[in-house]
Design a protein around this motif. Structure first.
Motif, PDB file in Angstrom:
ATOM      1  N   PRO A   1      60.181  32.730  59.930  1.00  0.00           N
ATOM      2  CA  PRO A   1      59.837  32.873  58.501  1.00  0.00           C
ATOM      3  C   PRO A   1      58.349  33.030  58.244  1.00  0.00           C
ATOM      4  CG  PRO A   1      60.471  30.611  59.017  1.00  0.00           C
ATOM      5  CD  PRO A   1      60.799  31.425  60.226  1.00  0.00           C
ATOM      6  N   TYR A   2      57.503  32.529  59.149  1.00  0.00           N
ATOM      7  CA  TYR A   2      56.058  32.629  58.931  1.00  0.00           C
ATOM      8  C   TYR A   2      55.586  34.082  58.890  1.00  0.00           C
ATOM      9  CZ  TYR A   2      55.699  33.585  63.946  1.00  0.00           C
ATOM     10  OH  TYR A   2      55.835  34.133  65.197  1.00  0.00           O
ATOM     11  N   GLN A   3      56.293  34.980  59.550  1.00  0.00           N
ATOM     12  CA  GLN A   3      55.875  36.385  59.582  1.00  0.00           C
ATOM     13  C   GLN A   3      55.940  37.041  58.207  1.00  0.00           C
ATOM     14  OE1 GLN A   3      58.001  38.568  62.614  1.00  0.00           O
ATOM     15  NE2 GLN A   3      57.274  37.255  64.281  1.00  0.00           N
ATOM     16  N   ILE A   4      56.823  36.564  57.352  1.00  0.00           N
ATOM     17  CA  ILE A   4      56.904  37.107  55.993  1.00  0.00           C
ATOM     18  C   ILE A   4      56.226  36.194  54.985  1.00  0.00           C
ATOM     19  CG2 ILE A   4      59.136  36.054  55.425  1.00  0.00           C
ATOM     20  CD1 ILE A   4      59.856  38.626  53.937  1.00  0.00           C
ATOM     21  N   LEU A   5      56.198  34.893  55.252  1.00  0.00           N
ATOM     22  CA  LEU A   5      55.610  33.955  54.295  1.00  0.00           C
ATOM     23  C   LEU A   5      54.097  34.108  54.209  1.00  0.00           C
ATOM     24  CD1 LEU A   5      57.637  30.668  54.957  1.00  0.00           C
ATOM     25  CD2 LEU A   5      57.820  32.239  53.016  1.00  0.00           C
ATOM     26  N   ILE A   6      53.421  34.379  55.321  1.00  0.00           N
ATOM     27  CA  ILE A   6      51.948  34.476  55.313  1.00  0.00           C
ATOM     28  C   ILE A   6      51.475  35.667  54.488  1.00  0.00           C
ATOM     29  CG2 ILE A   6      49.925  34.868  56.753  1.00  0.00           C
ATOM     30  CD1 ILE A   6      51.255  33.149  58.903  1.00  0.00           C
ATOM     31  N   PRO A   7      51.928  36.905  54.754  1.00  0.00           N
ATOM     32  CA  PRO A   7      51.467  38.013  53.901  1.00  0.00           C
ATOM     33  C   PRO A   7      51.966  37.913  52.467  1.00  0.00           C
ATOM     34  CG  PRO A   7      53.150  38.772  55.431  1.00  0.00           C
ATOM     35  CD  PRO A   7      52.774  37.396  55.860  1.00  0.00           C
ATOM     36  N   ALA A   8      53.183  37.370  52.270  1.00  0.00           N
ATOM     37  CA  ALA A   8      53.700  37.227  50.910  1.00  0.00           C
ATOM     38  C   ALA A   8      52.881  36.223  50.109  1.00  0.00           C
ATOM     39  CB  ALA A   8      55.170  36.797  50.948  1.00  0.00           C
ATOM     40  N   THR A   9      52.463  35.131  50.746  1.00  0.00           N
ATOM     41  CA  THR A   9      51.639  34.120  50.063  1.00  0.00           C
ATOM     42  C   THR A   9      50.283  34.698  49.668  1.00  0.00           C
ATOM     43  OG1 THR A   9      52.712  32.333  51.300  1.00  0.00           O
ATOM     44  CG2 THR A   9      50.583  31.845  50.276  1.00  0.00           C
ATOM     45  N   ILE A  10      49.659  35.460  50.565  1.00  0.00           N
ATOM     46  CA  ILE A  10      48.367  36.081  50.258  1.00  0.00           C
ATOM     47  C   ILE A  10      48.527  37.075  49.115  1.00  0.00           C
ATOM     48  CG2 ILE A  10      46.569  37.593  51.171  1.00  0.00           C
ATOM     49  CD1 ILE A  10      47.018  36.278  53.889  1.00  0.00           C
ATOM     50  N   LEU A  11      49.597  37.860  49.141  1.00  0.00           N
ATOM     51  CA  LEU A  11      49.857  38.824  48.074  1.00  0.00           C
ATOM     52  C   LEU A  11      50.009  38.133  46.725  1.00  0.00           C
ATOM     53  CD1 LEU A  11      50.589  41.768  47.221  1.00  0.00           C
ATOM     54  CD2 LEU A  11      52.963  41.184  47.732  1.00  0.00           C
ATOM     55  N   VAL A  12      50.754  37.036  46.695  1.00  0.00           N
ATOM     56  CA  VAL A  12      50.982  36.304  45.446  1.00  0.00           C
ATOM     57  C   VAL A  12      49.683  35.663  44.952  1.00  0.00           C
ATOM     58  CG1 VAL A  12      52.150  34.301  44.444  1.00  0.00           C
ATOM     59  CG2 VAL A  12      53.434  35.897  45.869  1.00  0.00           C
ATOM     60  N   LEU A  13      48.903  35.067  45.854  1.00  0.00           N
ATOM     61  CA  LEU A  13      47.672  34.390  45.449  1.00  0.00           C
ATOM     62  C   LEU A  13      46.656  35.378  44.873  1.00  0.00           C
ATOM     63  CD1 LEU A  13      47.120  31.808  48.342  1.00  0.00           C
ATOM     64  CD2 LEU A  13      47.853  31.345  46.006  1.00  0.00           C
ATOM     65  N   VAL A  14      46.492  36.532  45.526  1.00  0.00           N
ATOM     66  CA  VAL A  14      45.529  37.524  45.033  1.00  0.00           C
ATOM     67  C   VAL A  14      45.976  38.075  43.683  1.00  0.00           C
ATOM     68  CG1 VAL A  14      44.516  39.780  45.480  1.00  0.00           C
ATOM     69  CG2 VAL A  14      44.712  38.129  47.337  1.00  0.00           C
ATOM     70  N   SER A  15      47.262  38.400  43.560  1.00  0.00           N
ATOM     71  CA  SER A  15      47.776  38.932  42.289  1.00  0.00           C
ATOM     72  C   SER A  15      47.659  37.892  41.181  1.00  0.00           C
ATOM     73  CB  SER A  15      49.232  39.369  42.456  1.00  0.00           C
ATOM     74  OG  SER A  15      49.361  40.373  43.437  1.00  0.00           O
ATOM     75  N   LEU A  16      48.004  36.646  41.490  1.00  0.00           N
ATOM     76  CA  LEU A  16      47.915  35.580  40.493  1.00  0.00           C
ATOM     77  C   LEU A  16      46.477  35.344  40.059  1.00  0.00           C
ATOM     78  CD1 LEU A  16      49.396  33.359  38.896  1.00  0.00           C
ATOM     79  CD2 LEU A  16      49.068  31.837  40.865  1.00  0.00           C
ATOM     80  N   ALA A  17      45.535  35.433  40.986  1.00  0.00           N
ATOM     81  CA  ALA A  17      44.124  35.246  40.640  1.00  0.00           C
ATOM     82  C   ALA A  17      43.652  36.325  39.672  1.00  0.00           C
ATOM     83  CB  ALA A  17      43.272  35.248  41.909  1.00  0.00           C
ATOM     84  N   PHE A  18      44.044  37.568  39.901  1.00  0.00           N
ATOM     85  CA  PHE A  18      43.670  38.641  38.986  1.00  0.00           C
ATOM     86  C   PHE A  18      44.284  38.414  37.601  1.00  0.00           C
ATOM     87  CE2 PHE A  18      42.524  41.333  42.697  1.00  0.00           C
ATOM     88  CZ  PHE A  18      41.313  41.803  42.218  1.00  0.00           C
ATOM     89  N   ILE A  19      45.525  37.974  37.556  1.00  0.00           N
ATOM     90  CA  ILE A  19      46.194  37.748  36.273  1.00  0.00           C
ATOM     91  C   ILE A  19      45.516  36.610  35.504  1.00  0.00           C
ATOM     92  CG2 ILE A  19      48.352  36.987  35.199  1.00  0.00           C
ATOM     93  CD1 ILE A  19      49.825  38.461  37.448  1.00  0.00           C
ATOM     94  N   LEU A  20      45.217  35.502  36.195  1.00  0.00           N
ATOM     95  CA  LEU A  20      44.560  34.369  35.534  1.00  0.00           C
ATOM     96  C   LEU A  20      43.160  34.743  35.065  1.00  0.00           C
ATOM     97  CD1 LEU A  20      45.617  31.436  37.897  1.00  0.00           C
ATOM     98  CD2 LEU A  20      46.496  31.938  35.614  1.00  0.00           C
ATOM     99  N   LEU A  21      42.439  35.513  35.880  1.00  0.00           N
ATOM    100  CA  LEU A  21      41.110  35.961  35.464  1.00  0.00           C
ATOM    101  C   LEU A  21      41.207  36.898  34.273  1.00  0.00           C
ATOM    102  CD1 LEU A  21      38.068  36.084  35.875  1.00  0.00           C
ATOM    103  CD2 LEU A  21      38.421  37.881  37.576  1.00  0.00           C
ATOM    104  N   GLY A  22      42.212  37.767  34.266  1.00  0.00           N
ATOM    105  CA  GLY A  22      42.412  38.662  33.119  1.00  0.00           C
ATOM    106  C   GLY A  22      42.705  37.892  31.839  1.00  0.00           C
ATOM    107  N   ASP A  23      43.527  36.845  31.940  1.00  0.00           N
ATOM    108  CA  ASP A  23      43.807  36.015  30.761  1.00  0.00           C
ATOM    109  C   ASP A  23      42.539  35.325  30.263  1.00  0.00           C
ATOM    110  OD1 ASP A  23      46.482  36.658  30.668  1.00  0.00           O
ATOM    111  OD2 ASP A  23      47.101  34.962  31.908  1.00  0.00           O
ATOM    112  N   GLY A  24      41.740  34.821  31.215  1.00  0.00           N
ATOM    113  CA  GLY A  24      40.496  34.167  30.820  1.00  0.00           C
ATOM    114  C   GLY A  24      39.514  35.130  30.179  1.00  0.00           C
TER     115      GLY A  24
END
Length: 340
Positions: A305-328
């Motif tokens: 599971p780590y093979q999909i969880l690692i890139p998926a987690t990075i993808l979610v964190l980067v996308s979420l950071a852009f969304i939160l910064l956009g809201d701010g």
């Protein structure tokens, strides 16, 4: 009690020496930063994205695309699907995992006689997942930023022209936008893939051709409002041309709307690239992107599971950071939110 009574001034008699509490004078951008700092999530997201950008740029000198694709064909079974190992006794990060034919957890590195530690493990071909994720993050960011830059230039120009001229020009240009919006994005991507082949260039064009519509509409609405303001009428009276007024007066006054829209477009482009790569319409193997890494590891989810969880987690964190910064940024640019 006497009818008239004299009052004596007590305290400091020099008016210039009295304490005066004045609100500090802030420029527009200082005021925006002052309001943005009140949103802790937005500030954390800003620093996180800055660190990601620095890491992505600095990694080009250390990890290349060829390094991420390199694997030992003679020792493929030895390095295949190694779990993450940090060298510390951290659960799920100690190099222990199950091997085929056994349900017990063992030190896979010791069992395979591997002396090197892979921080994020390896994939099913024995390639370093850390290098693959580094290059994948770089490519995903490049695709998203390049597509957003095209979207920014074309969308802002289109919206300015539509809103400035108005009338039949505005009506015609808005009908064109409606037609483009009605075409499914998947159709556009498929046609571009047939014409130019699948790759980074095709996916950048696909995202740019489908995402600029929202930017154009936002800019057009702002232009319709701003062009009736007194400062625009004064610029017209002084003989300013349309392009000069647009660049000098309209764009700076709608900078907040444009920046917020860009911050919302980037995570959308990142997710879009990942989805297209996952269905084999985007970046092609062996080129690594976050989308291809997720797609390649889907079949191994149950066992590794780590093979999909690692890139998926990075993808979610980067996308979420852009969304939160956009809201701010949206709140920071709102003129109704006055500094206290």
């Amino acid at each position: 009690m006497e009818a008239s009574q004299e009052f004596t001034l007590v305290g400091i008699k020099n008016e210039a020496a009295t304490e005066k509490i004045n609100k500090p004078t802030l420029t527009f951008w200082q005021s925006v930063w002052h309001r943005l700092k009140k949103n802790k999530l937005a500030v954390v997201s800003l620093y996180f994205l800055a660190a990601v950008a620095i890491f992505a740029l600095a990694s080009t000198a250390v990890v290349s695309q060829s390094d991420a694709n390199q694997f030992n064909t003679n020792a493929g079974a030895k390095y295949k699907s190694l779990p993450p190992k940090s060298g510390l006794p951290i659960p799920l990060w100690d190099g222990k995992g199950t091997v085929l034919g056994s349900a017990d957890k063992v030190d896979v590195y010791e069992k395979n006689d591997v002396k090197q530690n892979f921080l994020f493990g390896t994939d099913n071909l024995g390639r370093s997942l850390g290098k693959r994720v580094t290059v994948g993050l770089r490519i995903s960011l490049f695709v998203a930023l390049a597509a957003t830059a095209i979207d920014l230039v074309f969308g802002v120009s289109y919206g300015l022209i539509s809103g400035w001229f108005g009338g039949w020009v505005d009506t015609l240009m808005q009908r064109i936008i409606e037609v483009i919006s009605a075409i499914p994005t998947l159709v556009v991507v498929t046609l571009l893939a047939m014409l130019f082949g699948s790759g980074i260039g095709s996916i950048i064009l696909a995202i740019a051709l489908t995402n600029w519509v929202s930017m154009a509409r936002q800019v057009r609405n702002q232009t319709l409002t701003l062009k009736e303001r007194d400062f625009v009428l004064a610029a017209k009276t002084l003989g300013g041309s349309g392009p000069k007024i647009a660049v000098k007066h309209l764009v700076p006054n709608m900078a907040g709307t444009i920046i917020v829209q860009v911050m919302m477009t980037i995570p959308s482009a990142i997710m879009f690239e990942a989805v297209l790569s996952a269905i084999n319409l985007g970046v092609k193997a062996p080129t690594a992107s976050l989308g291809t890494l997720i797609a390649d590891s889907q079949s191994m989810l149950q066992y590794y599971p780590y093979q999909i969880l690692i890139p998926a987690t990075i993808l979610v964190l980067v996308s979420l950071a852009f969304i939160l910064l956009g809201d701010g940024l949206r709140d920071a640019f709102d003129p109704k939110m006055l500094d206290e």
